[in-house]
Each structure stands twice: as C-alpha cells, then as structure tokens.
Design an enzyme around this catalytic site. Structure first.
Site, PDB file in Angstrom:
ATOM      1  N   MET A  43       0.829  -1.196   0.000  1.00  0.00           N
ATOM      2  CA  MET A  43       0.000   0.000   0.000  1.00  0.00           C
ATOM      3  C   MET A  43       0.872   1.260   0.000  1.00  0.00           C
ATOM      4  O   MET A  43       1.935   1.291   0.598  1.00  0.00           O
ATOM      5  CB  MET A  43      -0.899   0.021   1.237  1.00  0.00           C
ATOM      6  N   CYS A  44       0.411   2.294  -0.651  1.00  0.00           N
ATOM      7  CA  CYS A  44       1.106   3.571  -0.703  1.00  0.00           C
ATOM      8  C   CYS A  44       0.755   4.406   0.530  1.00  0.00           C
ATOM      9  O   CYS A  44      -0.075   4.025   1.344  1.00  0.00           O
ATOM     10  CB  CYS A  44       0.718   4.326  -1.973  1.00  0.00           C
TER      11      CYS A  44
END
Length: 264
Positions: free
Chosen positions: A1-2
C-alpha cells in the site's frame, strides 16, 4: 500500500508537513507504521496550487527518503492546497508515468489501494476511458485509469458522482468476470478550490485515512505524521471529506449508484 498526505487552508511551506515532522510522509516512505508494506520506495510525487489554475507537479522514481530535489522543493514552495504521495507499486512498473499525483488541467488525483484482479480487468477498465481522453494515458497503473475514467464520467461537474459511477462500473465488470478480489479506494482529488478525500472499499476494509486541523487548515493522511496522534481522527469508512481552501470541511456518505448499462 502507498502513503499519501494532502492539505488545504492558509498557505504554508510544504516542508511543514512533508519534511519536518518526525513521522513525516518522507519518513513513512522508509518506515510506514500502518501499512502492510513498510517500505514505500517505488517513487514519489507532489502536486501544489499556486498562482495558476492548474497545479504544479513533481514526480520521480527515486525513493522519497533519497530524493534531494523533493526536499529542496518542499523547503521553497508555499501553497494553500497540496498533495503528496509515496508509492508501493501494486500495478504498473516503477516509472515516472506511474507515480502519483496525476493531473489534467486543474484536476489533481492520487490513490492508495488497488483494483482487485486488475490484470484480468485491465482491458475492460481501460475501455471505460473515453477515446477523447485515452491519449492522455501515460502509464499502466490502475490509479491513472480510475482518474481518466472519472474525467470521462463528469469529474468537472460532479466530482463525487463521477468517482462513484466509475467505481460502480468497475465493481460491475468484476462481478461479470467472476472476480471477487476487493476494490479498495483511499484517494484525494483536488481542483484548486476544493479537495475531496475518499475512504471506501468493496469488502468493508478500506485503507487507513486520517484528518486533523492544522491551524486554520486541514490535513488528511494515510497515517498521522506527527507526535500528537491524539489530535487525529479517522475518516469514517464509506465516506468522503470535502475541504475548502478556507479550511472548511464536511464529511458525507460515499455511495456508489447502481451501474447503468452505459457506465458498466
């Protein structure tokens, strides 16, 4: 995930939120605390509004923690509305074209999450982008495809409705193909006057997203970026937070319509 962060309110130097805090977004690129992926080193980017209607943008494939140009820009740019992103790639190779934020005219967009089963859905999702906009597709990520499809769905006139219709169409396509992997969507869209922060998922487990007051402004982020974590509140699941340049804010439910034949 960013990891992502955005701000709207009285003009401030970008470094106040992106560089100086102990758990700043740049620090999170190397050691995120609330993400499955601790290291977010697949590129970074910032977008900001200044004297022109369209945002300025800087994107690069260096990890944020080693990008001296990024830090230098943050120390010089003062803006009333800006967004920043550090990437952990889920779709699309590591390239500048796949780094966030994405821009078109006055619009700026960045995303944390993924379209579940995207390799199987990619051709159908690309087909949701109108021909007139498809030439603007520069990368291969699902996030850019969502943005361009939403532009085609009326992002200019009804930002929330356009993104809702786009996600509904993707859900419908996944159902037709028998794909049950979730669609997860924590995102920021801005047009220079307002900023929208979304937190939603198809399976009830949306990515994290928080907000807090920052003087007379508001900051939203994937995770708290400073020591005073008690000042942060979670953006409720299945909701959208609208923030004005004056720091005004409003949270409302984010509902996808039943997809029409055309939208699907």
């Amino acid at each position: 995930m960013c990891r992502l962060l955005a701000y709207a309110g009285p003009p401030i130097l970008l470094e106040k939120l992106l560089v100086e805090p102990r758990a700043s977004l740049i620090s999170q690129s190397l050691a995120a605390r609330e993400a499955r992926t601790i290291v977010n080193g697949d590129g970074c980017g910032i977008g900001w509004y200044g004297e022109r209607p369209e945002p300025g943008v800087y994107r690069g494939i260096l990890p944020a923690w080693s990008d001296a140009n990024l830090v230098s820009l943050c120390r010089q740019i003062r803006s009333p509305m800006f967004a920043a992103h550090v990437r952990s790639a889920t779709s699309g190779e590591v390239s500048t074209a796949n780094c966030h934020p994405f821009t078109d005219g006055r619009h700026l967009f960045m995303h944390n999450g993924q379209i579940g089963g995207y390799p199987s859905l990619r051709r159908a999702v690309d087909a949701m982008i109108p021909d007139a906009l498809y030439a603007r597709r520069r990368g291969t990520s699902d996030s850019e495809a969502i943005f361009l499809a939403a532009l085609g769905n009326g992002l200019d006139a009804d930002p929330v409705g356009a993104l809702a219709a786009t996600l509904a169409a993707i859900e419908a396509q996944a159902a037709r193909q028998g794909i049950d992997e979730p669609l997860r969507f924590a995102a920021v869209h801005a047009d220079g006057e307002r900023l929208w922060a979304y937190r939603w998922s198809s399976d009830g487990h949306p990515p994290t997203l928080y907000w807090r007051a920052a003087g007379d402004g508001v900051v939203v982020a994937s995770e708290p970026c400073d020591a005073g974590s008690e000042a942060w509140s979670a953006v409720p699941p299945d909701s959208v937070m609208t923030i004005g340049r004056d720091g005004s804010r409003h949270i409302a439910a984010f509902r996808r319509p039943e997809p029409t034949h055309q939208a699907a």
